[in-house]
Design a protein around this motif. Sequence first.
Motif, short mmCIF file in Angstrom:
data_model
loop_
_atom_site.label_atom_id
_atom_site.label_comp_id
_atom_site.label_asym_id
_atom_site.label_seq_id
_atom_site.Cartn_x
_atom_site.Cartn_y
_atom_site.Cartn_z
N THR B 60 0.72 -1.42 -0.10
CA THR B 60 0.51 -0.26 -0.39
C THR B 60 0.59 1.61 -0.17
O THR B 60 0.44 2.07 0.20
CB THR B 60 -0.63 -0.40 1.02
OG1 THR B 60 -0.24 0.55 2.63
CG2 THR B 60 -2.20 -0.96 1.31
N HIS B 97 -8.39 8.55 -0.42
CA HIS B 97 -7.85 7.02 0.51
C HIS B 97 -6.45 7.00 0.39
O HIS B 97 -5.40 5.99 0.95
CB HIS B 97 -7.17 6.11 -1.15
CG HIS B 97 -9.30 5.71 -1.75
ND1 HIS B 97 -10.50 4.62 -0.77
CD2 HIS B 97 -9.62 6.35 -3.01
CE1 HIS B 97 -10.97 5.29 -1.97
NE2 HIS B 97 -10.70 5.62 -2.76
N VAL B 98 -5.70 8.38 0.62
CA VAL B 98 -4.85 8.55 0.41
C VAL B 98 -4.47 8.63 2.25
O VAL B 98 -5.02 9.34 3.09
CB VAL B 98 -3.40 9.92 0.29
CG1 VAL B 98 -2.27 9.79 1.26
CG2 VAL B 98 -3.55 9.19 -1.24
N VAL B 282 -1.48 4.38 0.93
CA VAL B 282 -2.90 4.36 0.77
C VAL B 282 -3.56 2.94 1.61
O VAL B 282 -2.35 2.30 2.29
CB VAL B 282 -2.66 3.57 -0.90
CG1 VAL B 282 -4.44 3.78 -1.65
CG2 VAL B 282 -1.48 4.76 -1.41
N ASP B 283 -5.07 3.71 2.05
CA ASP B 283 -5.59 2.39 2.67
C ASP B 283 -5.51 1.59 2.74
O ASP B 283 -5.86 0.83 2.94
CB ASP B 283 -7.03 3.27 3.03
CG ASP B 283 -7.32 3.71 2.04
OD1 ASP B 283 -7.17 2.74 0.85
OD2 ASP B 283 -9.01 3.69 1.63
N HIS B 287 -6.93 0.86 -4.06
CA HIS B 287 -6.67 2.07 -4.42
C HIS B 287 -5.78 2.34 -4.95
O HIS B 287 -5.54 3.87 -5.60
CB HIS B 287 -7.22 3.08 -3.62
CG HIS B 287 -8.97 2.21 -2.82
ND1 HIS B 287 -9.04 2.05 -1.37
CD2 HIS B 287 -9.63 2.25 -3.76
CE1 HIS B 287 -10.46 1.71 -1.67
NE2 HIS B 287 -10.28 2.20 -3.47
N VAL B 288 -4.33 1.89 -4.71
CA VAL B 288 -3.16 2.34 -5.18
C VAL B 288 -2.90 2.81 -6.90
O VAL B 288 -2.47 3.74 -6.81
CB VAL B 288 -1.83 0.61 -5.29
CG1 VAL B 288 -0.62 1.71 -5.29
CG2 VAL B 288 -2.08 0.52 -3.87
N VAL B 291 -4.93 6.36 -6.97
CA VAL B 291 -3.71 6.90 -6.49
C VAL B 291 -2.84 7.21 -6.80
O VAL B 291 -1.92 8.61 -7.40
CB VAL B 291 -3.38 7.13 -5.11
CG1 VAL B 291 -2.37 7.45 -4.71
CG2 VAL B 291 -4.56 7.05 -3.99
N SER B 304 5.45 1.63 -7.04
CA SER B 304 4.39 1.03 -5.68
C SER B 304 4.86 -0.24 -5.84
O SER B 304 5.12 -0.87 -6.92
CB SER B 304 3.05 1.38 -5.49
OG SER B 304 2.90 0.91 -6.80
#
Lengths: 240, 449
Positions: B60, B97-98, B282-283, B287-288, B291, B304
């Motif tokens: 994440t 989502h950050v 990221v949560d 969602h990575v 973002v 990432s």
Amino acid sequence: MDKAREPVIQVKNLYKIFRVGSSKVRALNGVDLTIYRGEFCAIVGTSGSGKSTMLNMLAGLEKPTKGEVIVAGEHLENMSENQLVKFRREKVGFIFQSFNLLGTMNAVENVALPLMFRGIDKKTREEKASKMLDLVGLSKHKKHRPNEMSGGQQQRVGVARALVLDPEIIFADEPTGNLDSHTSEEVLKLMRKVVQEKNQTLVMVTHDNHLAGFADRIFHIIDGKIVKIEDRKDYKEEEQ
Amino acid sequence: MRFLDLLRMSSTNLLRRKLRTVLTVLGVVIGTASIVVMVSLGLGLRKTTMDQIEQSGGLTTVNVYYYEYAVSSSGSSEEQTQRINDEVVEQMAQIPHVEVASPVLSTYVLVKQGAYEANFSIRGMTYEALQSLDIDVGEGQLPPDDGTLQFFYGNQTLTNFYNARTNQYYWDTMEAPDVDLMNDPVFVIFDMDAYSQSQYGGTDENGQRIAPPKKYIIPTAGIMAGTLDDYSDNSYNVLAEINALKAQLKKVFKNKAIPGQPTNSAGKPYKEFYYDEVYIRVDSMDHVSEVQQAIRDMGYETYSNAEWMEQTQNQMATIQLVLGGIGAVSLFVAAIGIANTMMMSIYERTKEIGIIKVLGCDLGDIRTMFLMEAGFIGFFGGLIGLILSFIISGVINLVAGEYYRGISYIPIWLVLVSMVFAVLVGMVAGFFPALRAMKLSPLAAIRNE
Ligand SMILES: Nc1ncnc2c1ncn2[C@@H]1O[C@H](COP(=O)(O)OP(=O)(O)OP(=O)(O)O)[C@@H](O)[C@H]1O
Ligand SMILES: [Mg+2]
């Protein structure tokens, strides 16, 4: 005597024609016959006269070209392969000329084979097979494999195998063809004895007139046609 | 016929032709073993990668980079992305989502204790970000939030130390340096330019020798858990709380330019700090990429593990497909072998099949008998193939060594699937021979040849 006259096998206007290339071989050429319960019948004829074809047809191993075959009340000519197998399993015993025992099995297992096909458990069927072998005089050879027995002994196993199911009808195609004359007589007498005791019907093919003499009736067949039916019952009774 | 009798018949038939059975089984063994080993390699590779990613900060995390010279394709300076300052980081923190967005301030320092010295890049991050790194603290604690500058050392940082007296590195001697970061004072030099100039006898504009820069004693907050060999994402890093680090840098360099920070046309430093890197958490993994896209739209490079893993997963799927394909081909050849063996045995047993048909053996039973025989070949081939696979897999893992331990991995589902598959292959291969046996004429038996 009435009971004995109940027909088990009826053949009506039976034809079997083989096509070999462009020519036709009429192995059976219009046969009519009736065999009654408890009878011992012989089919006699020269080589190629159609005896085996006749027998195969009665046992449901071959389909007739034309005509009716009624065995134990059932029309074989309309049956499917599956029904024929079931019919044989339930009604018919078969004795082969060349014994046709399974080489991997001993005497008891060979005799028990038809019972296995009926789904009878190992213990029960081997007990029954064992008794049958006692009956044909092979008490000492129960654990022998076919290649450890003489021809006569093998054929006795074959007889035991055909009789173990208590079939209504027993077919034998030259059952003594591979045996010497003395052994042949022994085997035949044995067959006749067992069959008479249980009121079973025995149909035997042979080309030996002497052996045919053991039968109640003899069908003479030439070129696919029955030419003479010899009734030996009266003769035998006279003899005694 | 009873099932037990069918079983007995077909197994005795197999045992009757031992050599041929063994050879046919061998074909299935090779086929199964190659499929299982191939798939296990694919799975193991994937598992090791996953474990490594898990170790290296999870899935994440997004790292954002600013490259001064990565100018947009048109080359015009107007379009150049803004340097990252606190305001930009704050914008990034606002992206949905950050969870955490922290600037990463890197600065090169020299760390000294006794005869030992080491060069490090100190990574300054916010207290919150440091907490979110999931660091396993061995001694002490993470850098505190109270404004005092304290360093937190990764468990492999000791390998960077160099003995100035013997001129030896850790990698020369493979002996841990005699450095106690927790209990003995640690001296840190921030002004590296001045340091190197003083080392090589440089002079300033007035021709005077440059004095060695001031050394500061920076207390150690803590050390990461782990030995000198346990690699993880931060095991070579030295971490600090960013505000304390900024304060320290301002103090050291006064109104001189801080190394790594941009200057205006007059060569003067700006008031605020600029960063080359931002750390973002990221949560959730899902969602990575969303973002990342948002940040890329702002004009920054991102990286990432999740993105990287997606790529490797695709590669691995390809590898697995190829490896599995090789196995499938060998199993297909084995299936042909089974069909051939069954065909031969049916030709050999024509008479026997005829006899049992005359004696009244059910057609279905005959078919089942032959199918079972073929199934047995598949079953034993599969079983032995699996045993072989486990052996091969063990050997591969042994040879692959420490780092790739578990590169060949056979999960229970693979065992079951390959077993079922082997039996199925046997039965499919035996299907047409079995049908043929069923349809054989019983007359073959009574004809005397
Ligand atoms: N499958 C077949 N195809 C073609 N012709 C056949 C076939 N089976 C039998 N025949 C022919 O039918 C005729 C009768 O054959 P069959 O086997 O019934 O004779 P048989 O009386 O049993 O003779 P043998 O005493 O030699 O056994 C023969 O002319 C034979 O050539
Ligand atoms: Mg004949």
